[in-house]
Design an enzyme around this catalytic site. Structure first.
Site, mmCIF file in Angstrom:
data_model
loop_
_atom_site.group_PDB
_atom_site.id
_atom_site.type_symbol
_atom_site.label_atom_id
_atom_site.label_comp_id
_atom_site.label_asym_id
_atom_site.label_seq_id
_atom_site.Cartn_x
_atom_site.Cartn_y
_atom_site.Cartn_z
ATOM 1 N N PRO A 43 19.847 -0.304 -4.209
ATOM 2 C CA PRO A 43 19.641 1.035 -3.664
ATOM 3 C C PRO A 43 18.745 1.881 -4.568
ATOM 4 O O PRO A 43 18.021 2.753 -4.101
ATOM 5 C CB PRO A 43 21.053 1.619 -3.595
ATOM 6 N N ASN A 44 18.787 1.592 -5.858
ATOM 7 C CA ASN A 44 17.900 2.304 -6.787
ATOM 8 C C ASN A 44 17.603 1.391 -7.977
ATOM 9 O O ASN A 44 18.513 0.801 -8.543
ATOM 10 C CB ASN A 44 18.552 3.602 -7.266
ATOM 11 N N HIS A 103 14.841 14.774 -2.256
ATOM 12 C CA HIS A 103 13.687 13.865 -2.214
ATOM 13 C C HIS A 103 12.446 14.551 -1.660
ATOM 14 O O HIS A 103 12.522 15.611 -1.037
ATOM 15 C CB HIS A 103 14.015 12.638 -1.344
ATOM 16 N N LYS A 118 0.830 -1.220 0.000
ATOM 17 C CA LYS A 118 0.000 0.000 0.000
ATOM 18 C C LYS A 118 0.856 1.258 0.000
ATOM 19 O O LYS A 118 0.336 2.378 0.038
ATOM 20 C CB LYS A 118 -0.925 -0.002 1.207
ATOM 21 N N LYS A 148 10.038 11.117 3.006
ATOM 22 C CA LYS A 148 11.103 10.105 3.128
ATOM 23 C C LYS A 148 11.622 10.069 4.562
ATOM 24 O O LYS A 148 11.905 11.111 5.148
ATOM 25 C CB LYS A 148 12.228 10.435 2.139
ATOM 26 N N ILE A 204 5.874 3.221 -3.416
ATOM 27 C CA ILE A 204 6.477 2.403 -4.485
ATOM 28 C C ILE A 204 5.817 1.026 -4.533
ATOM 29 O O ILE A 204 5.645 0.450 -5.613
ATOM 30 C CB ILE A 204 8.016 2.302 -4.341
#
Ligand SMILES: NC(=O)c1ccc[n+]([C@@H]2O[C@H](COP(=O)([O-])OP(=O)(O)OC[C@H]3O[C@@H](n4cnc5c(N)ncnc54)[C@H](O)[C@@H]3O)[C@@H](O)[C@H]2O)c1
Ligand SMILES: O=C(O)C1=N[C@H](C(=O)O)CCC1
Length: 250
Positions: free
Chosen positions: A106-107, A135, A12, A139, A15
């Site tokens: 990490p990405n 960001h 939910k 975050k 990302i």
């Protein structure tokens, strides 16, 4: 051909919800579980998940991976907060679960992975290098996992090349003014409404600068990397750190 059975943890979240849609749309995958906070992990084994996509929080990721590895479920991990101590614990669990694979990325965006690669290549050729990550303000961790990894890779490249420490005459500074020190590389974190995930690597030499910048403008930027990770991790036992290893960039 049978479909890859994939579960999403953190389904939910920002990302995670995008990952649910991406897995559902992938013709070679079946979404067998979509778990949020408080949902029992037993749904993973009961659903026959082959791969768990872990997109939760630094506070939850270790318990989730412990469960996955005890049940031989491969994992693709985007959650941040990786320390040497956590990696050592994860490696011990992997030793006890031979044949199981974990990808920590990490990405997941191709542009961010290339930014890290370009920064690594450029770093020994410039006297100065600093990282700025920017960001969204929701975050929870700083600096970002991407910026931390970028700084580590830059430091490794400079150490290998025998580069001198970057010049810096700062004699007095307010706490934080020069950023966080990651292996000798200053990393600055900006949190700003309107942003998603952005990074600049600033490199400087006498009379010139080079800026390598990447912008993730939507969570869709992370999806091809997550799907690639899920396809590849099932045949890659042990720990893979960084999507670049599945892109043949090393
Ligand atoms: N690697 C990448 O490319 C990438 C990209 C974006 C975000 N991230 C990382 O992914 C993580 C999530 O980011 P976000 O922006 O989606 O955060 P978010 O807060 O929107 O989502 C996290 C979700 O996980 C849920 N959750 C917490 N504990 C859980 C548990 N034990 N089981 C199941 N669900 C649980 C939360 O309720 C929340 O819905 C962060 O660490 C972030 O840095 C990585
Ligand atoms: O939105 C986030 O949170 C992101 N986290 C990762 C990080 O910390 O590097 C990847 C970029 C987006």
């Amino acid at each position: 051909m049978s479909k890859l059975r994939v579960a999403v943890l953190g389904a939910k979240g920002r990302i995670g919800s995008e990952a649910v849609r991406a897995v559902e749309a992938a013709e070679d995958m079946e979404l067998v579980a979509a778990l949020g906070r408080g949902d029992g992990l037993e749904a993973l084994a009961e659903s026959g998940a082959q791969v768990a996509v872990e997109l939760t929080t630094p506070a939850s990721v270790m318990d989730n991976l412990d469960y996955c590895l005890r049940h031989g479920i491969h994992a693709v991990v985007g959650t941040t907060g990786w320390t040497d101590e956590r990696l050592a614990r994860l490696n011990a669990w992997l030793d006890a679960s031979p044949g199981t694979g974990v990808l920590i990325a990490p990405n997941f965006s191709i542009g961010a992975v290339l930014t890290m690669k370009f920064a690594q290549i450029a770093a020994p050729y410039f006297e100065s290098v600093e990282v700025v990550e920017l960001h969204h303000p929701n975050k929870v961790d700083a600096p970002s996992g991407t910026a931390t990894r970028t700084a580590q890779l830059i430091a490794q490249a400079r150490q290998k090349a025998g580069s001198a420490p970057a010049p810096d005459a700062t004699a007095t500074a307010l706490d934080g003014a020069r950023g966080a020190n990651v292996d000798g590389v200053p990393v600055h974190a900006v949190r700003l409404r309107g942003l998603l995930a952005h990074q600049e690597v600033l490199l400087g030499a006498e009379g010139e600068t080079l800026t390598v910048r990447h912008d993730s403008l939507h969570h869709s930027s992370f999806m091809p990397g997550i799907l690639l990770g899920a396809r590849r991790v099932v045949t890659t036992p042990g720990l893979t750190f960084g999507l670049e290893h599945f892109l043949d960039l090393n």
